[in-house]
Design an enzyme around this catalytic site. Structure first.
Site, mmCIF file in Angstrom:
data_model
loop_
_atom_site.group_PDB
_atom_site.id
_atom_site.type_symbol
_atom_site.label_atom_id
_atom_site.label_comp_id
_atom_site.label_asym_id
_atom_site.label_seq_id
_atom_site.Cartn_x
_atom_site.Cartn_y
_atom_site.Cartn_z
ATOM 1 N N ASN A 9 -24.102 47.664 -0.375
ATOM 2 C CA ASN A 9 -24.229 49.207 0.199
ATOM 3 C C ASN A 9 -24.457 48.699 1.672
ATOM 4 O OD1 ASN A 9 -25.086 51.711 0.934
ATOM 5 N ND2 ASN A 9 -26.721 51.639 -0.581
ATOM 6 N N ARG A 84 -20.405 50.270 -2.315
ATOM 7 C CA ARG A 84 -20.713 51.761 -2.306
ATOM 8 C C ARG A 84 -20.246 52.217 -1.115
ATOM 9 N NH1 ARG A 84 -26.167 54.694 -0.695
ATOM 10 N NH2 ARG A 84 -25.366 56.739 -1.574
ATOM 11 N N HIS A 173 -24.639 61.022 -4.753
ATOM 12 C CA HIS A 173 -25.468 60.209 -5.724
ATOM 13 C C HIS A 173 -24.768 59.875 -7.312
ATOM 14 C CE1 HIS A 173 -29.226 61.775 -4.049
ATOM 15 N NE2 HIS A 173 -29.101 60.432 -3.603
ATOM 16 N N HIS A 199 -31.940 63.562 -9.856
ATOM 17 C CA HIS A 199 -32.000 62.274 -9.168
ATOM 18 C C HIS A 199 -33.098 62.491 -8.029
ATOM 19 C CE1 HIS A 199 -30.943 58.539 -7.415
ATOM 20 N NE2 HIS A 199 -31.547 59.036 -6.088
ATOM 21 N N ARG A 232 -35.028 65.566 4.662
ATOM 22 C CA ARG A 232 -34.102 66.474 4.693
ATOM 23 C C ARG A 232 -34.256 68.131 4.319
ATOM 24 N NH1 ARG A 232 -29.244 63.065 1.853
ATOM 25 N NH2 ARG A 232 -30.773 61.355 2.154
ATOM 26 N N ASP A 274 -43.030 60.780 2.400
ATOM 27 C CA ASP A 274 -43.288 59.864 1.036
ATOM 28 C C ASP A 274 -44.266 60.717 -0.019
ATOM 29 O OD1 ASP A 274 -43.223 56.779 0.550
ATOM 30 O OD2 ASP A 274 -44.669 57.915 -0.648
ATOM 31 N N GLY A 322 -36.996 57.490 -7.376
ATOM 32 C CA GLY A 322 -38.455 57.045 -7.314
ATOM 33 C C GLY A 322 -39.427 58.069 -7.744
ATOM 34 N N ILE A 323 -39.195 59.257 -7.423
ATOM 35 C CA ILE A 323 -40.075 60.550 -7.699
ATOM 36 C C ILE A 323 -39.972 60.828 -9.043
ATOM 37 C CG2 ILE A 323 -40.656 62.841 -7.225
ATOM 38 C CD1 ILE A 323 -39.658 62.502 -4.341
ATOM 39 N N GLU A 325 -38.791 58.816 -11.538
ATOM 40 C CA GLU A 325 -39.448 57.982 -12.483
ATOM 41 C C GLU A 325 -41.010 57.927 -12.755
ATOM 42 O OE1 GLU A 325 -37.131 54.509 -11.405
ATOM 43 O OE2 GLU A 325 -35.514 55.672 -11.269
ATOM 44 N N ASN A 326 -41.485 58.181 -11.251
ATOM 45 C CA ASN A 326 -42.824 57.906 -10.979
ATOM 46 C C ASN A 326 -43.857 58.996 -10.837
ATOM 47 O OD1 ASN A 326 -42.515 55.002 -10.951
ATOM 48 N ND2 ASN A 326 -41.111 55.297 -9.264
ATOM 49 N N GLU A 383 -27.948 52.107 -10.020
ATOM 50 C CA GLU A 383 -26.969 52.377 -9.179
ATOM 51 C C GLU A 383 -25.986 50.981 -9.028
ATOM 52 O OE1 GLU A 383 -29.302 54.730 -6.562
ATOM 53 O OE2 GLU A 383 -27.716 55.881 -6.050
HETATM 54 P P1 AMP Z 1 -36.314 56.075 -3.844
HETATM 55 O O1 AMP Z 1 -35.343 56.647 -2.746
HETATM 56 O O2 AMP Z 1 -35.304 56.442 -5.182
HETATM 57 O O3 AMP Z 1 -36.713 54.652 -3.801
HETATM 58 O O4 AMP Z 1 -37.552 56.890 -4.024
HETATM 59 C C1 AMP Z 1 -38.371 56.964 -2.905
HETATM 60 C C2 AMP Z 1 -39.501 58.307 -3.450
HETATM 61 O O5 AMP Z 1 -40.039 58.026 -4.696
HETATM 62 C C3 AMP Z 1 -40.708 58.204 -2.244
HETATM 63 O O6 AMP Z 1 -40.820 59.547 -1.878
HETATM 64 C C4 AMP Z 1 -41.808 57.638 -2.860
HETATM 65 O O7 AMP Z 1 -43.038 58.275 -2.497
HETATM 66 C C5 AMP Z 1 -41.566 58.196 -4.357
HETATM 67 N N1 AMP Z 1 -42.551 57.262 -5.464
HETATM 68 C C6 AMP Z 1 -42.330 56.036 -5.596
HETATM 69 N N2 AMP Z 1 -43.148 55.756 -6.423
HETATM 70 C C7 AMP Z 1 -44.129 56.866 -6.591
HETATM 71 C C8 AMP Z 1 -44.974 57.137 -7.370
HETATM 72 N N3 AMP Z 1 -45.877 56.372 -8.189
HETATM 73 N N4 AMP Z 1 -45.515 58.684 -7.617
HETATM 74 C C9 AMP Z 1 -44.997 59.442 -6.684
HETATM 75 N N5 AMP Z 1 -43.887 59.137 -6.095
HETATM 76 C C10 AMP Z 1 -43.336 57.967 -5.943
#
Ligand code: AMP
Length: 406
Positions: A9, A84, A173, A199, A232, A274, A322-323, A325-326, A383
């Site tokens: 990528n 990619r 995506h 996503h 964004r 973040d 990231g958001i 999933e977490n 991905e």
């Molecule tokens: P990605 O671009 O998929 O790596 O996602 C990045 C985003 O996921 C950022 O805003 C991170 O703060 C968020 N993220 C990662 N881990 C967590 C978590 N445990 N709780 C909330 N947001 C998270």
């Protein structure tokens, strides 16, 4: 012998890479080169034993960085390379074996992705020079959405702009949405029905999928349209540009920087792009962080509900990135605003799902058996795995049928 695919990528100042074994459950060495184009590029690599190392690549350009990546990957050399590529325009509807004509086609899409496609081409050209014997495949972010019907992909602006300049909605995506679609078909008894996939990472997009095909998606001609993202803005009134230019004297470049780099979670919170930072700050009462979360979740709910209009039936909603999933908080907040679609979240399943794992988080057995509620899933995206699989399948097909290039 455990064959693997090198997934690349390539951005203008970074190269992310992974050596993906075709046998599942094998370790996946990978890493990234950062700060290309500065005096101090650095290669960060995690090998197959999970050991992390860092190397200075002083003076390295894209080809030199690519060579360093391959040297540090050691004995395990790939059988093919999957790139990619951000924008495939209307020409590239699926992954494509790269030759001179395909490179020319990717270059022709540059006007639609001026920041991304040239960097993707740098990566392709560097690896072609270094490994002329290896087959290389372009996997396009836009390809999965080429199944959208015209009423979903056209903007309500003069038709000539579409016909002459290709101005329409493309979506992005694609590898993530395609992977989640495949996984839902394997995991859910409802299979390839009607799904809305969110996503949510630094970039955010949502897609409506019916029988495995993208029917509509929140990103448009560029990855700026749609949901609120890290930096964004997502959707704004198109009249904003004129207002900032005429009333505030802003240049087009200033407006572009503001919408892409200083907006979204960062812009509203004034604190951070973040989500982890914002959840913590909101908890401590930071007003900007609270508002950023409110805006993010409300716009997410509104978009997911709107995308359900693209489906004959809504079988479920899936969260990834990231958001997605977490963050149980974001999932719960957004779903709580979608009453019209009757999602029925299990608070316990949502909170207790282990980070990084797949799982279903709705109340699977409703007492009210007459009503079919949407399932709710969390599925970590992959991905790189998707790009590796597309690459390997295409290379195999081409080996059996040399005329096949897509
Ligand atoms: P990605 O671009 O998929 O790596 O996602 C990045 C985003 O996921 C950022 O805003 C991170 O703060 C968020 N993220 C990662 N881990 C967590 C978590 N445990 N709780 C909330 N947001 C998270």
């Amino acid at each position: 012998m455990n064959d693997c695919i090198l997934v690349i990528n390539c951005g203008s100042s970074s190269i992310k890479f992974a050596l993906v074994p075709l046998q599942a459950d094998h370790p996946r060495p990978g890493g990234l080169v950062e700060r290309l184009g500065t005096s101090e590029p650095v290669l960060k690599i995690t090998d197959e034993n999970g050991i992390r190392q860092q190397f200075d690549l002083a003076g390295a350009d894209h080809p030199a960085a690519m060579k360093a990546i391959l040297e540090h990957l050691g004995e395990r050399q790939p059988i093919a390379i999957g790139h990619r590529v951000v924008h495939g325009g209307e020409r590239f509807k699926s992954a494509t074996l790269i030759d001179d004509d395909v490179i020319d086609g990717i270059r022709k899409c540059t006007s639609l992705a001026p920041l991304h496609n040239p960097a993707n081409l740098d990566g392709i050209e560097a690896t072609r020079r270094l490994f002329p014997e290896l087959p290389q495949v372009a996997v396009f972010d836009t390809a999965f959405h080429q199944t959208m019907p015209e009423h979903a992909y056209r903007y309500a602006i003069p038709t000539e702009l579409y016909q002459k300049h290709g101005i329409r909605r493309y979506g992005f995506h694609g590898s993530s949405h395609a992977y989640i679609t495949e996984r839902l078909a394997e995991l859910s008894e409802r299979g390839t029905g009607g799904w809305v996939i969110a996503h949510l990472g630094n970039g955010c997009s949502a897609t409506a999928v019916w029988q495995g095909r993208s029917m509509d998606t929140s990103m448009g001609m560029t990855p700026l349209e749609g949901l609120v993202m890290g930096t964004r803005s997502g959707d704004v009134d198109p009249g904003l540009h004129l207002h900032l230019a005429n009333q505030c004297g802003w240049s087009v470049q200033q407006i572009d920087q503001m919408l892409n780099k200083h907006s979204g979670l960062m812009g509203v919170s004034g604190l951070s792009p973040d989500m982890r930072d914002l959840e913590q700050a909101a908890d401590k009462g930071h007003a900007g962080a609270r508002l950023a979360l409110d805006v993010f979740c409300y716009r997410l709910a509104r978009t997911l509900a709107a995308l359900s209009c693209a489906l004959p039936r809504l079988d479920g909603i899936a969260f990834t990135g990231g958001i997605g999933e977490n963050s149980p908080l974001v999932r719960a907040r957004a779903l709580s605003m979608m009453n019209a679609l009757r999602p029925c979240l299990s608070a316990a399943a949502n909170e207790n799902l282990a980070r990084g794992s797949e799982g279903r988080i709705d109340q699977a057995r409703n007492d009210d058996t007459t009503e079919v509620r949407p399932e709710i899933w969390v599925i970590p995206t992959d991905e790189e795995g998707h790009i590796a699989r597309e690459t390997s399948e295409l290379v195999q097909t081409h080996a059996n049928h040399p005329e096949a290039r897509t």
